[in-house]
Design a protein around this motif. Structure first.
Motif, PDB file in Angstrom:
ATOM      1  N   PRO A  40       0.831  -1.308  -0.059  1.00 31.66           N
ATOM      2  CA  PRO A  40       0.027  -0.040   0.041  1.00 31.66           C
ATOM      3  C   PRO A  40       0.555   1.287   0.008  1.00 31.66           C
ATOM      4  O   PRO A  40       1.996   1.045   0.458  1.00 31.66           O
ATOM      5  CB  PRO A  40      -0.964  -0.175   1.370  1.00 31.66           C
ATOM      6  CG  PRO A  40      -0.060  -1.130   2.265  1.00 31.66           C
ATOM      7  CD  PRO A  40       0.750  -1.837   1.232  1.00 31.66           C
ATOM      8  N   ARG A  89      -3.646   0.273   3.397  1.00 35.11           N
ATOM      9  CA  ARG A  89      -4.323  -0.246   2.279  1.00 35.11           C
ATOM     10  C   ARG A  89      -5.986   0.304   2.439  1.00 35.11           C
ATOM     11  O   ARG A  89      -6.432   0.760   1.388  1.00 35.11           O
ATOM     12  CB  ARG A  89      -4.524  -1.670   2.357  1.00 35.11           C
ATOM     13  CG  ARG A  89      -5.317  -2.370   1.225  1.00 35.11           C
ATOM     14  CD  ARG A  89      -4.556  -2.572   0.223  1.00 35.11           C
ATOM     15  NE  ARG A  89      -3.468  -3.375   0.216  1.00 35.11           N
ATOM     16  CZ  ARG A  89      -2.475  -3.649  -0.775  1.00 35.11           C
ATOM     17  NH1 ARG A  89      -2.407  -2.894  -1.605  1.00 35.11           N
ATOM     18  NH2 ARG A  89      -1.598  -4.599  -0.608  1.00 35.11           N
ATOM     19  N   ASP A  92      -5.790   3.942   1.087  1.00 37.71           N
ATOM     20  CA  ASP A  92      -5.791   3.788  -0.061  1.00 37.71           C
ATOM     21  C   ASP A  92      -7.380   3.680  -0.766  1.00 37.71           C
ATOM     22  O   ASP A  92      -7.410   4.239  -1.887  1.00 37.71           O
ATOM     23  CB  ASP A  92      -4.710   2.726  -0.711  1.00 37.71           C
ATOM     24  CG  ASP A  92      -3.413   2.813  -0.599  1.00 37.71           C
ATOM     25  OD1 ASP A  92      -2.897   4.137  -0.446  1.00 37.71           O
ATOM     26  OD2 ASP A  92      -2.668   1.919  -0.883  1.00 37.71           O
ATOM     27  N   GLU A  93      -7.629   2.752  -0.070  1.00 28.77           N
ATOM     28  CA  GLU A  93      -9.251   2.495  -0.733  1.00 28.77           C
ATOM     29  C   GLU A  93     -10.098   3.935  -0.644  1.00 28.77           C
ATOM     30  O   GLU A  93     -10.984   4.053  -1.439  1.00 28.77           O
ATOM     31  CB  GLU A  93      -9.779   1.258  -0.210  1.00 28.77           C
ATOM     32  CG  GLU A  93      -9.345  -0.015  -0.402  1.00 28.77           C
ATOM     33  CD  GLU A  93      -9.340  -0.336  -1.744  1.00 28.77           C
ATOM     34  OE1 GLU A  93     -10.489  -0.063  -2.668  1.00 28.77           O
ATOM     35  OE2 GLU A  93      -8.422  -0.709  -2.618  1.00 28.77           O
TER      36      GLU A  93
END
Length: 148
Positions: A40, A89, A92-93
């Motif tokens: 990530p 992560r 990031d989403e």
């Protein structure tokens, strides 16, 4: 041999037969291909704060959503600690899919039953609330219930 053992052996035999025939695997099996980034993105304090600000969340609500403590969010934002890979992560989403997360946060903030919510003094979390007397929204407010 157990039933599951027989199923495994039959499936392996089927795979063997398809490989031996030279036919494409896709003709006999469901094949899916995924591209997942190896790592990530990195997030420094200002980047974490930027994601939180994008959704107009308090540190308390942001921490609750990420399943971390407020102290952890503060440590990230002040650069004392870096978010874990799983937190990065998810960040990031949140950056990649802002419409999805804004909808989710709006759903979480909206009371299920407005009459019940107004009668209930201990709402666990609200993503927005008016600043008294101004009519303007402010960042989220977190409240703990007596059950905690």
């Amino acid at each position: 041999m157990s039933q599951i053992g027989r199923e495994i052996i039959a499936s392996l035999q089927e795979l063997h037969d398809v490989l031996e025939s030279g036919e494409p695997l896709e003709k006999h099996f469901t094949i899916r291909h995924y591209v997942v980034p190896a790592e990530p993105s990195e997030y420094d304090g200002s980047a974490v704060r930027g994601v939180r600000d994008r959704y107009k969340m308090s540190q308390a609500i942001f921490a609750r959503f990420l399943c971390v403590s407020v102290d952890t969010v503060q440590s990230w934002e002040q650069g004392r600690r870096k978010p874990s890979p799983i937190a990065r992560r998810l960040l990031d989403e949140m950056v990649a899919n802002p419409e999805h997360y804004q909808t989710r946060f709006s759903e979480m903030a909206a009371p299920k039953d407005p009459k019940a919510a107004s009668a209930e003094p201990n709402h666990e979390a609200r993503l927005s609330k008016n600043v008294k007397g101004t009519g303007k929204p402010r960042a989220g407010v977190a409240r703990r219930t007596a059950s905690r």
